[in-house]
Design a protein around this motif. Structure first.
Motif, short mmCIF file in Angstrom:
data_model
loop_
_atom_site.label_atom_id
_atom_site.label_comp_id
_atom_site.label_asym_id
_atom_site.label_seq_id
_atom_site.Cartn_x
_atom_site.Cartn_y
_atom_site.Cartn_z
N THR A 128 -2.32 7.81 12.48
CA THR A 128 -2.50 6.48 11.88
C THR A 128 -1.24 5.64 11.97
O THR A 128 -1.29 4.43 12.18
CB THR A 128 -2.88 6.61 10.40
N GLY B 33 -4.81 -4.11 8.41
CA GLY B 33 -5.98 -4.91 8.03
C GLY B 33 -5.58 -6.14 7.22
O GLY B 33 -6.06 -7.25 7.47
N ALA C 142 -2.62 7.02 5.13
CA ALA C 142 -3.70 6.03 5.00
C ALA C 142 -3.17 4.60 4.87
O ALA C 142 -3.88 3.64 5.16
CB ALA C 142 -4.58 6.37 3.80
N SER C 143 -1.94 4.48 4.42
CA SER C 143 -1.43 3.13 4.11
C SER C 143 -1.25 2.26 5.36
O SER C 143 -1.42 1.05 5.31
CB SER C 143 -0.08 3.25 3.41
N SER D 240 -2.82 5.75 -2.29
CA SER D 240 -3.83 6.81 -2.21
C SER D 240 -3.22 8.15 -1.85
O SER D 240 -2.10 8.24 -1.35
CB SER D 240 -4.93 6.44 -1.20
N SER E 201 -1.98 -1.12 -4.08
CA SER E 201 -2.87 0.03 -4.04
C SER E 201 -2.11 1.23 -3.49
O SER E 201 -1.03 1.08 -2.91
CB SER E 201 -4.11 -0.24 -3.18
N GLN F 122 -4.32 0.34 6.70
CA GLN F 122 -4.75 -0.62 5.67
C GLN F 122 -3.86 -1.86 5.69
O GLN F 122 -4.33 -2.99 5.56
CB GLN F 122 -4.70 0.02 4.29
N ILE G 56 0.86 -1.18 0.00
CA ILE G 56 0.00 0.00 0.00
C ILE G 56 0.90 1.23 0.00
O ILE G 56 1.67 1.46 0.94
CB ILE G 56 -0.96 -0.02 1.21
#
Ligand code: TPP
Length: 335
Positions: free
Chosen positions: A165, A138, A131-132, A126, A124, A135, A76
């Motif tokens: 984050t 997860g 944000a990575s 963004s 992916s 993710q 990510i």
């Protein structure tokens, strides 16, 4: 740590080829980006409208890490992610079409250069800074619950490492021993903010101690050093021993975004970036140690130039999406 002579030549040439491909790709993309945007810079004009964040100078981070990844592993990335996309094996034609906003793109032209998704290789990225990290946590939870040995890599910049984050993700990954590798690409700048003005420690790797996980700092001017450090972190994650944090010191050869006048940046900083250029350094090393000849490297360069040109041609010659496409693939009211 393995010496360069102990790494198979085939691997070394693959590292070189991917780094050179990334550089060729981005330099070519920059030429296309400025078409229609000169002499007066208009961000909405030209074949690639919108912002463009290039990774020139940072290729070693992507290649050093991705050499150890399989398609099942997730990566990510950030708003500056072309180098990781290419190193992870994202389809170059579809990626280029996406950047040009074409219907044949990875997301049918709706994502653009900051939102590249390729499920075939679990890639992916963004435009949301920071944000990575969650993710990747997860993905790590999923791998652990399924009992599979794939890993997740989260990439962030030195600026992103000050987002909440990052810290929450490190903590969760640590207490649950998740197969996650946190990669900070420290290019010294978060747009125009220098790292020393935003970050209380000199190296983000020091922050790993606060979460009880290994933290290593490595010089991105040396792709082999990155390759070695990443190898250990990926092995550790696959063995089920939990996450690691790697900070890679890289040097940005271009502006934050294309069109950035970089008035905030001292001239010496750009000069340093040129000296630390990982591609130039690696090419020199391969030649000086007699690992590869100029002819061999030239052949690789020609192959890359051809592949990049084919990807650009594919994007340029592809159609734009039909207007109705805007209502497809959305969460409500569409298909
Ligand atoms: C959550 C969020 N806040 C702010 C921004 C605006 N922004 C875009 S890039 C950037 C700087 C990021 O710096 P860094 O993480 O060091 O990455 P670099 O651009 O140097 O690769 C900022 C603040 C954003 N995209 N997302």
């Amino acid at each position: 740590m393995e010496k360069v002579e102990e790494i198979p030549k085939e691997t070394l040439l693959e590292i070189y080829k991917t780094m050179h491909k990334i550089r060729t790709y981005e330099e070519t993309l920059a030429e296309w980006y400025y078409k229609g945007k000169t002499p007066r810079f208009d961000i909405s004009a030209g074949p690639i409208p919108g912002e463009l964040h290039l990774s020139s100078g940072q290729e070693s981070a992507a290649v050093g890490v991705c050499m150890h990844l399989k398609p099942e592993d997730a990566l990510i990335g950030t708003h500056r992610a072309h180098h990781f996309a290419i190193a992870k094996g994202v389809d170059l034609k579809k990626m280029t079409a996406e950047i040009f906003g074409k219907a044949t793109g990875l997301s049918r032209g709706k994502g653009g250069h900051m939102h590249l998704f390729d499920a075939n290789v679990n890639f992916s990225c963004s435009g949301i800074v920071g944000a990575s990290f969650p993710q990747a946590v997860g993905v790590g939870i999923a791998a652990k619950l399924k009992g599979e040995d794939y890993v997740a890599v989260a990439v962030g910049g030195d600026g992103a490492a000050n987002q909440g984050t990052f810290h929450e993700a490190l903590n969760l990954a640590a207490i649950w021993k998740l197969p996650v590798i946190f990669v900070i690409e420290d290019n010294s700048w978060a747009i125009s903010v220098p790292k020393e003005k935003s970050t209380a420690v000199a190296k983000n790797s020091e922050r790993a101690a606060g979460y009880g996980i290994p933290g290593v700092s490595v010089d991105g001017a040396d792709v082999i050093a990155v390759y070695e450090v990443a190898k250990e972190a990926v092995k550790r994650a696959r063995r089920g021993e939990g996450p690691s944090l790697i900070e890679i010191k890289v040097y940005r050869l271009r502006g934050h975004f294309e069109g950035d006048p970089q008035h905030y940046r001292p001239k010496e900083d750009l000069e340093l970036a040129r000296q630390k250029d990982p591609l130039m350094n690696f090419e020199k090393l391969l030649l000086e140690k007699g690992i590869a000849t100029e002819d061999e490297l030239n052949k690789i360069k020609e192959e890359n130039i051809r592949e990049v040109q084919e990807a650009i041609d594919f994007a340029v010659n592809s159609p734009y999406p039909e207007p109705e496409e805007a209502l497809k693939g959305v969460f409500t009211g569409g298909e």
